[in-house]
Design a protein around this motif. Structure first.
Motif, PDB file in Angstrom:
ATOM      1  N   ARG A 156      -5.094   4.953   5.805  1.00 56.12           N
ATOM      2  CA  ARG A 156      -4.234   5.982   4.951  1.00 56.12           C
ATOM      3  C   ARG A 156      -3.598   5.256   3.823  1.00 56.12           C
ATOM      4  O   ARG A 156      -2.903   5.550   2.749  1.00 56.12           O
ATOM      5  CB  ARG A 156      -3.854   7.208   5.390  1.00 56.12           C
ATOM      6  CG  ARG A 156      -5.182   7.704   6.541  1.00 56.12           C
ATOM      7  CD  ARG A 156      -4.794   8.817   6.956  1.00 56.12           C
ATOM      8  NE  ARG A 156      -3.423  10.222   6.077  1.00 56.12           N
ATOM      9  CZ  ARG A 156      -2.599  11.142   7.061  1.00 56.12           C
ATOM     10  NH1 ARG A 156      -2.895  11.239   7.995  1.00 56.12           N
ATOM     11  NH2 ARG A 156      -1.968  12.149   5.710  1.00 56.12           N
ATOM     12  N   VAL A 157      -2.184   4.477   5.154  1.00 56.45           N
ATOM     13  CA  VAL A 157      -1.068   3.731   4.438  1.00 56.45           C
ATOM     14  C   VAL A 157      -1.513   2.860   3.296  1.00 56.45           C
ATOM     15  O   VAL A 157      -1.252   2.317   2.340  1.00 56.45           O
ATOM     16  CB  VAL A 157      -0.003   3.103   5.286  1.00 56.45           C
ATOM     17  CG1 VAL A 157       0.802   2.247   4.838  1.00 56.45           C
ATOM     18  CG2 VAL A 157      -0.121   4.286   6.347  1.00 56.45           C
ATOM     19  N   ARG A 213       1.034  -0.120  10.288  1.00 58.76           N
ATOM     20  CA  ARG A 213       1.442   0.662   9.044  1.00 58.76           C
ATOM     21  C   ARG A 213       2.529  -0.326   8.192  1.00 58.76           C
ATOM     22  O   ARG A 213       2.501   0.012   7.289  1.00 58.76           O
ATOM     23  CB  ARG A 213       2.034   2.102   9.519  1.00 58.76           C
ATOM     24  CG  ARG A 213       0.487   2.578   9.703  1.00 58.76           C
ATOM     25  CD  ARG A 213       0.799   3.905   9.894  1.00 58.76           C
ATOM     26  NE  ARG A 213       1.848   4.447  10.972  1.00 58.76           N
ATOM     27  CZ  ARG A 213       1.968   4.227  12.451  1.00 58.76           C
ATOM     28  NH1 ARG A 213       1.095   4.680  12.869  1.00 58.76           N
ATOM     29  NH2 ARG A 213       3.564   5.137  12.760  1.00 58.76           N
ATOM     30  N   ALA A 214       3.478  -0.155   8.969  1.00 61.69           N
ATOM     31  CA  ALA A 214       4.783  -1.191   8.200  1.00 61.69           C
ATOM     32  C   ALA A 214       4.299  -1.688   7.443  1.00 61.69           C
ATOM     33  O   ALA A 214       4.991  -2.434   6.223  1.00 61.69           O
ATOM     34  CB  ALA A 214       6.427  -1.483   8.652  1.00 61.69           C
ATOM     35  N   ALA A 268       2.287  -1.548   4.077  1.00 59.10           N
ATOM     36  CA  ALA A 268       3.482  -0.626   2.671  1.00 59.10           C
ATOM     37  C   ALA A 268       4.227  -1.217   2.233  1.00 59.10           C
ATOM     38  O   ALA A 268       4.489  -1.175   1.459  1.00 59.10           O
ATOM     39  CB  ALA A 268       3.828   0.142   4.020  1.00 59.10           C
ATOM     40  N   ALA A 269       4.310  -2.941   3.100  1.00 61.32           N
ATOM     41  CA  ALA A 269       5.162  -3.993   2.811  1.00 61.32           C
ATOM     42  C   ALA A 269       4.321  -5.024   2.197  1.00 61.32           C
ATOM     43  O   ALA A 269       4.729  -5.749   1.328  1.00 61.32           O
ATOM     44  CB  ALA A 269       5.885  -4.499   3.945  1.00 61.32           C
ATOM     45  N   ALA A 297       6.721   4.104   6.923  1.00 60.29           N
ATOM     46  CA  ALA A 297       5.335   3.971   7.049  1.00 60.29           C
ATOM     47  C   ALA A 297       5.567   3.943   8.955  1.00 60.29           C
ATOM     48  O   ALA A 297       4.640   3.837   9.992  1.00 60.29           O
ATOM     49  CB  ALA A 297       5.097   2.827   7.125  1.00 60.29           C
ATOM     50  N   ARG A 305       4.073   8.435  -1.798  1.00 65.25           N
ATOM     51  CA  ARG A 305       2.244   8.414  -0.904  1.00 65.25           C
ATOM     52  C   ARG A 305       2.711   7.926   0.261  1.00 65.25           C
ATOM     53  O   ARG A 305       1.685   8.332   0.644  1.00 65.25           O
ATOM     54  CB  ARG A 305       1.869   6.956  -2.547  1.00 65.25           C
ATOM     55  CG  ARG A 305       1.409   7.728  -3.935  1.00 65.25           C
ATOM     56  CD  ARG A 305       1.595   6.798  -3.969  1.00 65.25           C
ATOM     57  NE  ARG A 305      -0.848   6.534  -4.172  1.00 65.25           N
ATOM     58  CZ  ARG A 305      -1.098   5.391  -5.137  1.00 65.25           C
ATOM     59  NH1 ARG A 305      -0.431   4.785  -5.657  1.00 65.25           N
ATOM     60  NH2 ARG A 305      -2.222   5.218  -4.569  1.00 65.25           N
ATOM     61  N   PRO A 321       7.479  -9.630   2.033  1.00 65.27           N
ATOM     62  CA  PRO A 321       7.310  -9.258   0.485  1.00 65.27           C
ATOM     63  C   PRO A 321       8.206 -11.165  -0.175  1.00 65.27           C
ATOM     64  O   PRO A 321       7.654 -11.256  -1.280  1.00 65.27           O
ATOM     65  CB  PRO A 321       7.915  -8.115   0.410  1.00 65.27           C
ATOM     66  CG  PRO A 321       8.745  -7.879   1.225  1.00 65.27           C
ATOM     67  CD  PRO A 321       7.696  -8.017   2.595  1.00 65.27           C
ATOM     68  N   GLN A 326      -4.619   3.019   2.143  1.00 70.67           N
ATOM     69  CA  GLN A 326      -4.913   3.492   0.004  1.00 70.67           C
ATOM     70  C   GLN A 326      -3.447   4.433  -0.861  1.00 70.67           C
ATOM     71  O   GLN A 326      -3.677   4.334  -1.579  1.00 70.67           O
ATOM     72  CB  GLN A 326      -5.628   4.786   0.470  1.00 70.67           C
ATOM     73  CG  GLN A 326      -6.983   4.597   0.757  1.00 70.67           C
ATOM     74  CD  GLN A 326      -7.632   5.812   1.877  1.00 70.67           C
ATOM     75  OE1 GLN A 326      -7.619   6.803   2.034  1.00 70.67           O
ATOM     76  NE2 GLN A 326      -8.859   5.588   2.331  1.00 70.67           N
ATOM     77  N   ALA A 327      -2.186   4.178  -0.256  1.00 75.90           N
ATOM     78  CA  ALA A 327      -1.127   4.792  -0.029  1.00 75.90           C
ATOM     79  C   ALA A 327      -0.858   3.971  -1.565  1.00 75.90           C
ATOM     80  O   ALA A 327      -0.052   3.480  -2.550  1.00 75.90           O
ATOM     81  CB  ALA A 327      -0.318   5.404   0.892  1.00 75.90           C
ATOM     82  N   VAL A 328      -1.220   2.401  -0.546  1.00 75.17           N
ATOM     83  CA  VAL A 328      -0.429   1.742  -1.814  1.00 75.17           C
ATOM     84  C   VAL A 328      -1.440   0.398  -2.425  1.00 75.17           C
ATOM     85  O   VAL A 328      -1.726  -0.258  -2.481  1.00 75.17           O
ATOM     86  CB  VAL A 328       0.467   0.435  -0.883  1.00 75.17           C
ATOM     87  CG1 VAL A 328       1.182   0.709  -0.260  1.00 75.17           C
ATOM     88  CG2 VAL A 328      -0.249  -0.061  -0.051  1.00 75.17           C
ATOM     89  N   ASP A 329      -2.924   1.178  -2.237  1.00 73.65           N
ATOM     90  CA  ASP A 329      -3.756   1.063  -3.538  1.00 73.65           C
ATOM     91  C   ASP A 329      -4.419  -0.274  -2.425  1.00 73.65           C
ATOM     92  O   ASP A 329      -4.606  -0.974  -3.561  1.00 73.65           O
ATOM     93  CB  ASP A 329      -3.301   1.016  -4.978  1.00 73.65           C
ATOM     94  CG  ASP A 329      -2.797   1.585  -5.917  1.00 73.65           C
ATOM     95  OD1 ASP A 329      -3.707   2.992  -5.559  1.00 73.65           O
ATOM     96  OD2 ASP A 329      -1.585   1.154  -6.041  1.00 73.65           O
ATOM     97  N   ALA A 368       7.664   0.582   4.441  1.00 72.91           N
ATOM     98  CA  ALA A 368       7.834  -0.217   5.389  1.00 72.91           C
ATOM     99  C   ALA A 368       8.776   0.732   6.609  1.00 72.91           C
ATOM    100  O   ALA A 368       8.164   1.134   7.181  1.00 72.91           O
ATOM    101  CB  ALA A 368       7.575  -1.518   6.144  1.00 72.91           C
ATOM    102  N   ALA A 373       2.836   1.763  14.922  1.00 74.54           N
ATOM    103  CA  ALA A 373       4.199   1.049  13.603  1.00 74.54           C
ATOM    104  C   ALA A 373       3.906   0.215  12.704  1.00 74.54           C
ATOM    105  O   ALA A 373       4.288   0.073  12.004  1.00 74.54           O
ATOM    106  CB  ALA A 373       5.466   1.966  14.113  1.00 74.54           C
ATOM    107  N   ALA A 382       1.028   9.914   3.382  1.00 75.67           N
ATOM    108  CA  ALA A 382       0.236   8.872   4.179  1.00 75.67           C
ATOM    109  C   ALA A 382       0.380   9.348   5.482  1.00 75.67           C
ATOM    110  O   ALA A 382      -0.626   8.848   6.857  1.00 75.67           O
ATOM    111  CB  ALA A 382      -0.211   7.580   3.837  1.00 75.67           C
TER     112      ALA A 382
END
Lengths: 338, 338, 338, 338
Positions: free
Chosen positions: C329-330, C286-287, C290-291, B290, B329, C257, C332-335, B287, C283, B333
């Motif tokens: 993009r983010v 995206r965070a 990513a989290a 990102a 990764r 999480p 995809q970076a975390v599948d 995070a 921001a 991104a």
């Protein structure tokens, strides 16, 4: 210490924890419930407290049974601590101590004037900062040692105890020479180097609670002072930081009875910082006394408009006198003197 | 600076304020509205900032027009600051810096082992505490100078930069001899004596945000460092204290873009302290990247069960490797390297 | 449930507690330590949870062993919940759901325009408020049922699912007729009457976390929905209230999480409210991804300057498109997909 | 309203803002300083308040000049509001009102017993919940209308006013039939539908501050009640949520003088919720009176161990009597009666 295990904890997990405890000299008591297994430990909990049990496989929750502080606690000492200062001033007994004076020491003449005034109105400890913790590097940083000399001279001239803040380990010895009570400010509540140094000095000290310090952490910082040999410790509630912006800080009035229950140390209330506005200082001071505090710390200035710092929360002498009259009545209503 | 007057403010009140401003070299612009009169000041606002305008008769509200910090601001310097360290390590550019290592230095062998490991996995700064700020006086307080020597030796052996915390003004000179980057911990964010001393040292420094420090105050503390001559300052978001108890701290992810907007200084994210649990460190690290951070600080330990401190939030090397892969990764991104 | 007794607890105190527990069908396990006696209970903890054990003589601390929620927990259901909506839209699987649209529904034409835009840019749920919770009684309160009709018509026209807030138990039936997903706002997180009514409706629902709601309380409110029969519940983190004022709220990224670990329900992140400023929305989004979040809620307006509400945090379509590209993009970076 | 522009704001930006203001009937006053340009507006600020000026190009900061509430303010009404109830009970004058009773109504006999007791000890309003906002759906939810009937019957039998919480817009009419004062609970402070309905009922109402509600928002919720026609509004401070966990809530004692300064409405203090523990209720009650409150709300139960809810913070009658004696003395010390 009690450990609650996860529902999927294995027998090997349990064994691993029990073994570790036994190595540290504790006896483990394993209780298997319907949904969770719980392990209680019997023996010296301190040994286990530093082990990061949370990372042991199978652990869900770790519960402390004992408070981490000892010397500051009521369990260690049942009777209220009374700190004896010069001029017959006590902090901690029936009589409520009043510390008053300007935020910063600004010169001999203004200090003498305010010192005489607050003493005449009933204060018994004169405050004034020589080293100032300022948010901005461009703000007035205090008069330093010259200020300490002024404070000492005025204290003697007026016949009143003195208190000033010490911010740096290197200043402790110096400051001890000039004043009766050291103050550790809210921003240094977890400056552990300073706590150790002041602890070793054995000078009476007032420890201000930090802006986001729990009562437990506040007591732990006091424990640092006592563990280093200083038993003359006063606690000072000065407001905590919350979401509320109508006041500079939120005076945590609950902290007064909580600290008095958990600890034998005297508790001071600072409604000047606790509210941040002279208009609310009187209400905060009366509330502090009604809630059971042992002393007040009040910023007073002959001319707040010209104060070098904290003008917005300083009382003019006439307002201070009014406040004292109101506080005296409340003190009597709770069987205290002021 | 703008002053909003109370509805009952008199002409004498207005005149009094205007006069005071003029004496300080400011021009006052009085605007009489339907319900309130407003006074704006033109000229050097700093002169007025230290005057407690809130106590002037008739004043309802005081509004700052300018931020109180200058050197740290984007207005002062438009381009991102890049701090150059040894071994070609930069903090602040396209490549995200990774600081990793144990909470405390526990001996040469374990430090060497973890140093090699984290470097191999992509870290470029090795962390480890020699002086530890511990809540309890009875907890492990760090190895002191011996620890510093170990950190330096391992740094050279492994070929990696080093960072360690400095807690006391008296230690600054000593610590500077041994490491590449000083760390000022969250508890010392407003230890202004320490800020001045570290500022004067001109050693690269990472300034952790305090538990209850606003972004503005965090930048003011960075201003202390810069105003004292140190321009190699990194900011570190490590979680703030809120009402939530499910995590040790609340990682303020918003602070990353906010600090990047207001300041040119690099921003590091510490998800170890920001979450307090190894299970959430990876999510917090991803995070942070990102959201635009320039570096990470991660606690890694070969055997968290045996860690002298912060075991619960330390990653085992295998988990750190996994975290790095995930972070790499995400970094790509957002057009960054790691 | 575990009870830790005070050091001065008597045998009579212990007996009294044990008896009470036995009456409720629990077995008590008394463990006498050196400094404290601890009582653990084996059996149905719920029976004991409503007894105010804190007031029983001799009790120092009461520790819950089990979480008070059941249906929302991972223990109850291991696999992630996936909520199926119209047009093939799922919330909770690999693909991240995107809810976008204006704060308030302002008319058919603007709604149609924004609906087409956000769908074209990848959103799959259209948001818009018909009943608005406004801090001031003098602010725009929403278009009411007329707004609902517009939202439904636009949803059909564009071919996109719809979500809107319901504020009043009396509106639940009405709102259910017009939209695909109900939203319970942050201010109603503990409006238990509303939770029960929405629970009974069985309509998919997104439950926003309150400004000062702990994760545990948030899950308890979700439990209200599920206990009343509604299993299609999404959680939404939208920022909490802290001392920080640089942003409207503090986006609690840790909560993502944490909630995913404790619960099987999908977790949405709302960076519009979570930051309060369009500059930081990207921001935060995206965070969130990513989290590990499962969806985003974003305020988008064709002309924020003219928005009836929340203009400051609304993205213009061009900015929304940019945000979506960055988020993809983010993701995809975390599948994940987006 | 005042707007502070960014340093890079253009003349076109300024013109755009000025035009918009003029369209809304305001006159703009542009003041060009050395570092910032400031625009002040003269005219009806309300028109501008709903425009999201923050998103206008060139805007850095928007400052409200006027408070957003009107009817609740001291500016609107200088004298303290006094609310007249049955049995000669007033809320808001020299005599401090005391509301006391159990958290939940548990039956006729216990209610009658406690009603007689608290009246004899000086309470003049009997409290008891029929609809209970419980965090868990599995906890006791209150006796509903049957409870209301009991409360009414006991009120008549004992000769005391009654207060109970209303949680749902659909219950307002029903609850109005049975009691003298409605209570809006902390969790419904921004349940605007409920505020409107209770406002329209014109029944005297006590509005509890929410756990994370600023004083300003609290007053805005009171404004909802008044704007809908209900002028008999009491404010109730019941503790806010902070980082401190030693007490259930943090009683915000500052809020008493702040609310009394900003508003003419009476302010009640609830130390039962404000502290969460019967041991601290007395200190909180005395502090509330010393700070200037107009009434107290206290949970009293004949047998806290058996209370259906909130047992931990309920006083036994003997403790309540003691508390009243202490409060009476403090009340007299601040020239009030009790």
């Amino acid at each position: 210490m009690i450990i609650i295990l996860r529902p999927d904890a294995t027998e090997a997990n349990i064994e691993h924890i029990v073994e570790r405890a036994q190595k540290l000299g504790l006896k483990a008591n394993v209780s298997r419930g319907v949904e969770r297994t719980v392990i209680g430990f019997i023996g010296p909990e301190d040994a286990l407290r530093v082990v990061p049990l949370e990372v042991f496989p199978g652990v869900e929750q770790v519960v402390q049974v004992l408070a981490p502080y000892r010397l500051v606690s009521r369990e260690f000492k049942k009777e209220d601590t009374i700190i004896k200062l010069n001029y017959g001033t006590n902090v901690g007994g029936k009589k409520i101590a009043v510390m008053a004076g300007p935020c910063s020491i600004e010169g001999y003449e203004p200090m003498l004037s305010i010192g005489k005034t607050v003493k005449a109105m009933g204060a018994n400890i004169l405050r004034g900062g020589a080293f100032k913790p300022r948010t901005s590097p461009y703000d007035f940083q205090g008069m330093g040692e010259e200020g300490l000399k002024i404070l000492q001279a005025v204290g003697k001239e007026v016949g009143i105890c003195t208190i000033t803040e010490v911010m740096d380990t290197r200043q402790v010895e110096l400051v001890c020479k000039y004043v009766d009570v050291l103050q550790i400010g809210a921003r240094n509540i977890q400056n552990f180097s300073l706590l150790k140094e002041v602890g070793a000095s054995k000078k009476p000290v007032m420890l201000k609670r930090g802006m986001s310090t729990t009562v437990k952490e506040w007591l732990m910082s006091a424990e640092y002072l006592m563990a280093n040999g200083n038993f003359d410790v006063m606690l000072c509630e000065r407001g905590i930081r919350t979401f509320e912006t109508a006041t500079r800080n939120t005076l945590d009035i609950n902290a007064v009875p909580v600290a008095k229950k958990l600890s034998h140390l005297p508790v001071i209330v600072d409604p000047s910082h606790g509210t941040g506005s002279w208009e609310y200082v009187g209400a905060g001071a009366r509330a502090g006394i009604a809630a059971g505090c042992d002393g007040l710390m009040i910023e007073v200035h002959d001319n707040p408009e010209e104060a070098f710092s904290d003008g917005a929360q300083s009382l003019m002498p006439s307002k201070f006198q009014e406040m004292m009259a109101g506080c005296r009545r409340v003190a009597q209503a709770v069987d205290r003197d002021l």
